[in-house]
Design an enzyme around this catalytic site. Structure first.
Site, PDB file in Angstrom:
ATOM      1  N   TYR A 246       5.686  12.858  -9.655  1.00 10.53           N
ATOM      2  CA  TYR A 246       5.206  11.818  -8.737  1.00 10.53           C
ATOM      3  C   TYR A 246       5.724  10.445  -9.179  1.00 10.53           C
ATOM      4  CZ  TYR A 246       1.636   8.867  -6.405  1.00 10.53           C
ATOM      5  OH  TYR A 246       0.965   7.921  -5.651  1.00 10.53           O
TER       6      TYR A 246
ATOM      7  N   GLN B 223      -5.638   9.574   3.248  1.00 14.51           N
ATOM      8  CA  GLN B 223      -6.733   8.676   2.849  1.00 14.51           C
ATOM      9  C   GLN B 223      -6.475   7.239   3.292  1.00 14.51           C
ATOM     10  OE1 GLN B 223      -7.029   7.649  -1.282  1.00 14.51           O
ATOM     11  NE2 GLN B 223      -9.178   7.066  -1.164  1.00 14.51           N
TER      12      GLN B 223
END
Ligand code: AKB
Length: 316
Positions: free
Chosen positions: A143, A13
């Site tokens: 994460y 992205q």
């Protein structure tokens, strides 16, 4: 001053749009896009110097750095927050492996490394309102654990080996180019696709879950401003809080509905995303980024929504 930039993980992205942003600053020839997926490489090669690379393959990565001699590596390789919970071992392997290779090659070939960190570094014990730059960072997602470890490792490579490492803690990034994948904040992009297609949107995150967000042009500006920042002014390096707006799904829905009155949204809560969203800040304090390198975002929720709808209406 002109720079050669190697963007690793360039097909995602942020990478897709960072390539053209940096080309516009440093020149088309000075930006090299490295990407793992052959199909994406092929598409990117129409617009940029492109190389197919698995950033976990240290020897292949070294060949690319040796050949192009970048001044900066942008290490954008990442398994994001929600996907990471499906396979934590892979998330650690990919996120930390790519970062360690980037840092080691930067040490060997003497270049800088920019790695995006995230609001994911924060957790339940962090003050959620006006989250300070220096505060408690005890995330409970893989994460977030990778991102905190990455911040520490990057600071270590700066203090121990003098590698010029810099980073920002990105919030959810909203864009009309390449879709994000596997993040908790992805709803804030997907909602616009549903609205423009005339579909109702099924929101996986609770209506009142506030998170920081940023429109892509501001995210790109953060990347280029930080690598151009005067190192003498940097008290922090890895990593800076940066934000542009904070909203919850209920508010974003109202903003879109004012522009598309027939738009409908219902909630089907994903418990993984719900838990992650509730552990992240409601809004961060980004005054250190403002003071140390002049961070100053341009886009608010209304301007972003108008621009997203305009571009997606042309694209879809
Ligand atoms: C995610 O939701 O995982 C990312 C992020 C905020 O780092 N967009």
């Amino acid at each position: 001053m002109s720079k050669t930039i190697l963007i690793v993980g360039a097909g995602g992205q942020i990478g897709t749009e960072l390539v053209s942003h940096l080309q516009s600053i440093y020149g088309e020839d000075r930006v090299i896009a490295a990407e793992l997926r052959p199909k994406v490489c092929k598409r990117m090669s129409e617009k940029a110097r492109t190389v197919c690379l698995n950033a976990l393959d240290r020897d292949a990565y070294a060949e690319v750095v040796r050949k192009y001699k970048p001044d900066w590596i942008f290490n954008l390789v990442a398994v994001l927050s929600a996907t990471g919970e499906n396979n934590p071992q892979t998330a650690w392997h990919v996120n930390m492996g790519a970062l360690l290779n980037s840092l080691e090659l930067a040490r060997e070939f003497q270049c800088g490394v920019f790695t995006p960190s995230s609001i994911g570094v924060f957790g339940k014990d962090t003050p959620p309102d006006g989250t300070p730059q220096d505060t408690i960072m005890r995330p409970n997602t893989i994460y977030g654990i990778c991102k905190v470890s990455g911040e520490l490792l990057s600071d270590y490579y700066f203090s121990r080996f003098g590698v010029d490492t810099r980073s920002v803690r990105f919030p959810g990034i909203i864009s009309h180019g390449t879709l994000p994948g596997g993040g908790t904040t992805d709803y804030a992009v997907e909602i616009f696709y549903a609205a423009v297609r005339g579909e109702s949107f099924i929101c996986p995150v609770p209506h009142n879950a506030y998170m920081d967000m940023m429109y892509m042009p501001d995210a790109l500006k953060a990347c280029s401003s930080l690598i151009e920042a005067d190192p003498a002014r940097l008290i922090h390096r890895n990593s800076f809080n940066v934000t542009a707006m904070s909203f919850c799904p209920g508010e974003l829905y109202e903003v879109i509905k004012r522009r598309i009155p027939s738009f409908k949204m219902e909630y089907r809560i994903d418990p993984v995303k719900e838990a992650i969203a509730s552990s992240w800040p409601n809004y961060m304090d980004d005054s250190c980024a403002r003071a140390e390198w002049g961070w100053n975002p341009t886009w608010d929720i209304d301007a972003m929504a108008d621009d997203m709808l305009k571009h997606l209406r042309m694209k879809l």
